[in-house]
Design a protein around this motif. Structure first.
Motif, PDB file in Angstrom:
ATOM      1  N   ILE A 251      36.065  50.740  41.455  1.00 42.43           N
ATOM      2  CA  ILE A 251      34.984  50.915  40.494  1.00 42.43           C
ATOM      3  C   ILE A 251      34.524  49.535  40.032  1.00 42.43           C
ATOM      4  N   ALA A 252      33.328  49.467  39.495  1.00 41.99           N
ATOM      5  CA  ALA A 252      32.778  48.184  39.058  1.00 41.99           C
ATOM      6  C   ALA A 252      33.610  47.621  37.912  1.00 41.99           C
ATOM      7  N   ILE A 253      33.889  46.338  37.977  1.00 39.94           N
ATOM      8  CA  ILE A 253      34.643  45.675  36.921  1.00 39.94           C
ATOM      9  C   ILE A 253      33.648  44.973  35.986  1.00 39.94           C
ATOM     10  N   PRO A 254      33.845  45.041  34.677  1.00 42.33           N
ATOM     11  CA  PRO A 254      32.906  44.393  33.749  1.00 42.33           C
ATOM     12  C   PRO A 254      32.814  42.889  34.007  1.00 42.33           C
ATOM     13  N   GLU A 256      31.103  40.622  31.890  1.00 47.01           N
ATOM     14  CA  GLU A 256      31.197  39.885  30.640  1.00 47.01           C
ATOM     15  C   GLU A 256      32.637  39.925  30.125  1.00 47.01           C
ATOM     16  N   TRP A 257      33.128  38.780  29.676  1.00 47.45           N
ATOM     17  CA  TRP A 257      34.518  38.735  29.205  1.00 47.45           C
ATOM     18  C   TRP A 257      34.747  39.700  28.049  1.00 47.45           C
ATOM     19  N   SER A 258      33.760  39.847  27.176  1.00 47.03           N
ATOM     20  CA  SER A 258      33.920  40.717  26.013  1.00 47.03           C
ATOM     21  C   SER A 258      34.044  42.186  26.434  1.00 47.03           C
ATOM     22  N   SER A 259      33.249  42.594  27.429  1.00 48.71           N
ATOM     23  CA  SER A 259      33.324  43.977  27.920  1.00 48.71           C
ATOM     24  C   SER A 259      34.652  44.227  28.620  1.00 48.71           C
ATOM     25  N   PHE A 260      35.115  43.228  29.368  1.00 45.52           N
ATOM     26  CA  PHE A 260      36.410  43.328  30.053  1.00 45.52           C
ATOM     27  C   PHE A 260      37.525  43.473  29.026  1.00 45.52           C
ATOM     28  N   LEU A 277      46.935  43.661  34.367  1.00 48.52           N
ATOM     29  CA  LEU A 277      47.260  44.052  35.743  1.00 48.52           C
ATOM     30  C   LEU A 277      46.890  45.511  35.995  1.00 48.52           C
ATOM     31  N   ASP A 278      47.265  46.393  35.079  1.00 51.17           N
ATOM     32  CA  ASP A 278      46.960  47.816  35.244  1.00 51.17           C
ATOM     33  C   ASP A 278      45.459  48.059  35.306  1.00 51.17           C
ATOM     34  N   TYR A 279      44.708  47.387  34.434  1.00 51.47           N
ATOM     35  CA  TYR A 279      43.258  47.590  34.426  1.00 51.47           C
ATOM     36  C   TYR A 279      42.627  47.050  35.715  1.00 51.47           C
ATOM     37  N   THR A 280      43.133  45.914  36.194  1.00 52.91           N
ATOM     38  CA  THR A 280      42.618  45.323  37.431  1.00 52.91           C
ATOM     39  C   THR A 280      42.824  46.273  38.604  1.00 52.91           C
ATOM     40  N   TRP A 281      44.014  46.880  38.681  1.00 54.98           N
ATOM     41  CA  TRP A 281      44.287  47.867  39.722  1.00 54.98           C
ATOM     42  C   TRP A 281      43.399  49.100  39.545  1.00 54.98           C
ATOM     43  N   ASN A 282      43.151  49.497  38.300  1.00 52.59           N
ATOM     44  CA  ASN A 282      42.280  50.654  38.062  1.00 52.59           C
ATOM     45  C   ASN A 282      40.870  50.416  38.595  1.00 52.59           C
ATOM     46  N   CYS A 283      40.476  49.147  38.664  1.00 54.36           N
ATOM     47  CA  CYS A 283      39.161  48.798  39.222  1.00 54.36           C
ATOM     48  C   CYS A 283      39.214  48.654  40.743  1.00 54.36           C
ATOM     49  N   HIS A 327      42.167  34.029  35.444  1.00 53.63           N
ATOM     50  CA  HIS A 327      41.370  32.984  36.093  1.00 53.63           C
ATOM     51  C   HIS A 327      40.794  33.489  37.416  1.00 53.63           C
ATOM     52  N   GLU A 328      41.644  34.141  38.208  1.00 53.08           N
ATOM     53  CA  GLU A 328      41.172  34.646  39.510  1.00 53.08           C
ATOM     54  C   GLU A 328      40.169  35.788  39.315  1.00 53.08           C
ATOM     55  N   ILE A 329      40.399  36.630  38.300  1.00 48.51           N
ATOM     56  CA  ILE A 329      39.426  37.684  37.997  1.00 48.51           C
ATOM     57  C   ILE A 329      38.106  37.042  37.579  1.00 48.51           C
ATOM     58  N   GLY A 330      38.196  35.904  36.884  1.00 43.58           N
ATOM     59  CA  GLY A 330      36.993  35.170  36.512  1.00 43.58           C
ATOM     60  C   GLY A 330      36.176  34.768  37.722  1.00 43.58           C
ATOM     61  N   HIS A 331      36.842  34.380  38.811  1.00 45.66           N
ATOM     62  CA  HIS A 331      36.126  34.066  40.062  1.00 45.66           C
ATOM     63  C   HIS A 331      35.435  35.315  40.607  1.00 45.66           C
ATOM     64  N   VAL A 332      36.122  36.459  40.505  1.00 43.68           N
ATOM     65  CA  VAL A 332      35.559  37.707  41.028  1.00 43.68           C
ATOM     66  C   VAL A 332      34.297  38.097  40.265  1.00 43.68           C
ATOM     67  N   VAL A 333      34.384  38.158  38.931  1.00 41.42           N
ATOM     68  CA  VAL A 333      33.259  38.657  38.130  1.00 41.42           C
ATOM     69  C   VAL A 333      32.093  37.681  38.101  1.00 41.42           C
TER      70      VAL A 333
END
Length: 473
Positions: A251-254, A256-260, A277-283, A327-333
């Motif tokens: 699913i789409a990951i937010p 904006e940092w605030s939405s995430f 970690l759980d939320y990242t896997w949920n996405c 940090h790595e999620i930051g690269h993704v979004v």
């Protein structure tokens, strides 16, 4: 290996019995109980894997089987029958035989069957086999291959993760059975994307295949060969994870940092390594832990539309693992990763601006905003004020400020350690003492991965190598 529905039902029943026996043992800590618990758990693990493999075959999740030698052909034919949705009776009917004949063949893995029989079964199942016929060289040539690999950056520690123990020994020393040597060649060929015949050709170069164009800037003292080597290896592990996680929805990951941050707080109530970690896997984003020093410090790929993050830390500080993951999620979004371009972290990931890469600074700031609710500057000042500008009072000040702002004390300690490092003050020891996680961070990330992957869809070599890759060694 489960070969038919009857064996499947028996295996399910056996699994239930072993689970029941462990439950009966309970939580007793005496040595006798622990031995029985370990024995039952071993049986549970084996049965669970066999059941998962059979169920994956029945669903049609697996259509390609690794046949690295003639010994693999019989079991692959049995798997092909199951994947085709054919019973032993139905295969026998196609061959014009009685069901009992196919049952006998499969019971002993076609040991008594002729080559003509194997060919007829393959034809009946519409199975194709593509491979080379390799004439093995002397085992003494294997160390020469090892030295060629070492020159390309594949050191002993890395090869020990890639290969089973007996194949590793055969490669390093040239000693071992023909099967161990052959298995080493098959595994190396798969990981490197190089034909076996080229591995055996001492006069041939080793052109390693990268799954995507990688983007990184090397330090002047960096070992480019080792970085390239580990990148090839880590990408192969990432690709295996994608294959084993095809069932995980995306699913789409937010962005904006605030939405995430708000989404995690809404689902889990706090920002922690576990909740992120759980939320990242949920996405649908895969997170792989690799505890291996050197080469690089993390990576992000996009493979078949799915992002894969490699968190590569050797520290036990949970806050460091959490920041690296964010940090790595930051690269993704922030769209720094695509199917044709990966991000490889050559420099250690830290809460500071990068001198060489704007994308690294953006990813750092995104991660920091998630952790500090966009208010890191004010929180830093609160710590300095509470400590009266005295480093010796920093520990108590951090605990007080973390409580005031309702944030993890380890995260704040890690953040302030980075700020003090900018002033040439080493405060990492004190920061580590403020890490309060009861579970090792690598175990948290590893458990998250093993909860989601379906290892049954991987062949035996890849499955074992994947497990070695994520183990702490």
């Amino acid at each position: 290996m489960i070969k038919n529905e009857r064996q499947y039902r028996i295996s399910k029943s056996q699994l239930d019995r072993f689970v029941e026996r462990i439950s009966e043992i309970g939580t007793s800590e005496n040595a006798f109980a622990e031995i029985h618990r370990a024995a039952h758990q071993s049986e549970i693990d084996i049965l669970s894997l066999q059941i998962s493999e059979y169920e994956a075959l029945v669903r049609g999740d697996i259509s390609v089987f690794s046949v690295s030698s003639l010994d693999d052909l019989p079991s692959s034919l049995i798997k092909a029958r199951i994947a085709r949705g054919k019973t032993q009776k139905e295969l026998a009917a196609i061959l014009g035989l009685k069901e009992q004949q196919v049952q006998r063949w499969e019971a002993d893995n076609y040991e008594a069957a002729s080559l003509a029989t194997l060919k007829s079964v393959a034809t009946a199942l519409n199975v194709g086999v593509a491979s080379d016929l390799i004439v093995m060289k002397s085992a003494s040539d294997m160390p020469r291959l090892f030295h060629r690999l070492a020159a390309c950056g594949f050191d002993k520690a890395m090869l020990a993760r890639i290969l089973p123990a007996n194949s590793y020994t055969a490669l390093i020393s040239g000693l071992g059975s023909g099967e161990a040597i052959w298995n080493a060649l098959v595994e190396l060929s798969s990981v490197f994307g190089i034909p076996i015949r080229r591995l055996l050709d001492a006069d041939s170069s080793l052109p390693f295949v990268f799954g995507s164009r990688v983007r990184y800037k090397l330090r002047t003292n960096a070992d480019s060969e080792k970085v390239d080597a580990f990148t090839v290896y880590a990408h192969y592990v990432a690709a295996l994870a994608c294959k084993a996680c095809e069932h995980v929805p995306m699913i789409a990951i937010p962005q904006e940092w605030s939405s995430f941050r708000d989404a995690i707080l809404a689902d889990f109530g706090k920002i922690s390594l576990q909740s992120v970690l759980d939320y990242t896997w949920n996405c649908g984003i895969i997170v792989i832990p690799i505890c291996y020093s050197g080469a690089f410090h993390g990576a992000v790929w996009k493979i078949g539309g799915r992002h894969v993050i490699v968190v590569k830390q050797t520290t036990s500080q949970t806050a460091r693992w959490l920041f690296d993951l964010l940090h790595e999620i930051g690269h993704v979004v922030n769209n720094h990763v695509s199917e044709t371009s990966a991000v490889i972290e050559i420099e250690p990931i830290g809460q500071k601006e990068s001198d060489t890469d704007d994308d690294e600074t953006v990813a750092n700031e995104w991660a920091e905003d998630v952790l500090f609710d966009g208010d890191s500057g004010r929180i830093e000042k609160a710590v300095v004020k509470a400590a009266s500008g005295n480093v010796k009072m920093m520990k108590a000040a951090i605990e007080k400020v973390a409580d005031t702002f309702e944030m993890d004390v380890g995260v704040l300690a890690n953040h302030m350690a980075w700020r003090l490092a900018d002033q040439q003050i080493n405060w990492w020891g004190a920061a580590e003492n403020l890490q309060k996680s009861l579970v090792a961070p690598d175990e948290i990330v590893r458990k998250g991965l093993l909860t989601h992957v379906n290892l049954a869809v991987l062949n035996e070599f890849d499955r074992d190598m994947f497990i070695r890759a994520i183990e702490k060694q």
